[in-house]
Design an enzyme around this catalytic site. Sequence first.
Site, PDB file in Angstrom:
ATOM      1  N   LYS A 173       1.160  -1.409  -0.332  1.00 61.32           N
ATOM      2  CA  LYS A 173      -0.019   0.050   0.148  1.00 61.32           C
ATOM      3  C   LYS A 173       0.460   1.537   0.322  1.00 61.32           C
ATOM      4  CE  LYS A 173      -3.531   3.228   2.144  1.00 61.32           C
ATOM      5  NZ  LYS A 173      -2.307   4.103   2.555  1.00 61.32           N
ATOM      6  N   GLU A 247       8.442   0.112  11.520  1.00 67.24           N
ATOM      7  CA  GLU A 247       9.989   1.047  11.428  1.00 67.24           C
ATOM      8  C   GLU A 247       8.745   2.711  11.969  1.00 67.24           C
ATOM      9  OE1 GLU A 247      11.689   4.575  10.774  1.00 67.24           O
ATOM     10  OE2 GLU A 247      12.115   3.017   8.863  1.00 67.24           O
ATOM     11  N   CYS A 281      12.795  10.564   9.146  1.00 69.15           N
ATOM     12  CA  CYS A 281      12.436   9.126  10.558  1.00 69.15           C
ATOM     13  C   CYS A 281      14.145   9.497  11.596  1.00 69.15           C
ATOM     14  CB  CYS A 281      11.862   8.087  10.371  1.00 69.15           C
ATOM     15  SG  CYS A 281      13.120   6.811   9.285  1.00 69.15           S
ATOM     16  N   GLU A 379       8.593  15.252  17.348  1.00 72.73           N
ATOM     17  CA  GLU A 379       8.456  14.722  15.805  1.00 72.73           C
ATOM     18  C   GLU A 379       8.182  16.053  15.029  1.00 72.73           C
ATOM     19  OE1 GLU A 379       9.947  11.553  12.756  1.00 72.73           O
ATOM     20  OE2 GLU A 379       7.946  11.291  13.576  1.00 72.73           O
TER      21      GLU A 379
END
Length: 487
Positions: A173, A247, A281, A379
């Site tokens: 996806k 992750e 990330c 973040e």
Amino acid sequence: MQEFQHYIAGRFSDGVRQFDSLDPSTGSVWARMPDAGLEGVNEAVDAAERAFFDAEWAGMLPTQRGKLLYRLADLIGENAERLAELETKDTGKIIRETSAQIAYVAEYYRYYAGLADKIEGAHLPIDKPDMEVWLRREPIGVVAAIVPWNSQLFLSAVKIGPALAAGCTVVLKASEEGPAPLLEFARIFDQAGFPKGVLNVITGGAEVGATLTSHPKVVHVAFTGGPETARHIVRNSAENLASTSLELGGKSPFIVFEDADIDSAVNAQVSGIFAATGQSCVAGSRLLVQASIKDVFLARIKEKAEAVVIGAPNDMATEVGPLCTERQRETALLLIERSLAQGASLITGGAPLEGDGYYFPPTILDCSDARHADSLTQEFFGPVLSVVCFETEAEAVELANKTQFGLASGVFTQNLTRAHRMIRAIRSGVVWVNTYRAVSPIAPFGGHGLSGHGREGGLQAALDYTKVKTVWLRTSDEPIPDPFVMR
């Protein structure tokens, strides 16, 4: 206006509906994307299950799987320019980065191509004289791979490569934000000669993701994204008892000691936070710098940040492009404003650029007097660097570990024994010493805490797509004694 299609069971098709994709550099619609809907998810998973059990794939020798992966790697190299252009157009990532990254993506498929016939079982020295016992490693089944828009060709390679090498089948996806590169990748995959249904590529919103991750035929979910979405995935996986590898995000500390090579550390820090417009990330978003060199180091970082070339992402001279979505730009501004109210001070940047597109300049916040500011804990996924100074090594370790994340970290020092102490003390899945953002298909990566679990890359990733079958073979010619006869 370009239009893209899904790839299911070896065929290209439209979704149940379409949605617009925006060019982040202008904010205007440039393409129409398919939404798989529930029907498309079921069709893709069914195709993957059929392929998994079909003799054409299930009976294929590991060496043959490897040859197909080698062919795929070659095709990626041949189509790298087209893939890079699409990724830049649909996500705003600068062309100099997408071009370099896609060229290296092919190396991940080559690595797993070579590994396909090296996934070995084991013979057990069993404690029974009339038995031979060994372990077989077999593919786990249908894998759902879900990736975000940033670095999507790389993040899909570290899932598709080991899964196919192990003999699994995959439903991938793509993010609904910028899926063009992966939908184009499906066309390249189609040329490689894999059996139909081995890989299926779809896209769509939250409904598609929820249906895929809870599908009863999916046995493993490999996800890259944010912690909140990961929580939904873990809940969904309770329906099918699928295993997960996650992750997730990061708030990576970039630690600079007074004995560091300043030039190298400055360059690595600028690249570590402002490259990819901070949309990584592993972005080195927390600079922890020893107090004795703070002023000098910050002056150098500020100078480089203000000299960065901001421009159109398809221009090779551009060093920082736009953020991918308007929502990201709004989130970055909100977090900056909140952190300033909490006591942080602005060194440079801090506000979106005027004009078309989702541009945000490199921004530096000094949080030395605001150690509880949101910019140190949340973040941004944008080009925002938060700075804190420290006096001692112990304080540096404390600050580095003062986070719920644990994906990556960087340490800059010329003191070898200190480097080893920091490696042991920092809680993160990756520690870079005197370098940053280095990757290789040979080296696994992954995190702890809110940065997820499981590892991608390396041999371990391929083993994670296998299950162990224990085989017992009786070697005695004597008949098995009747268990009901008294002796």
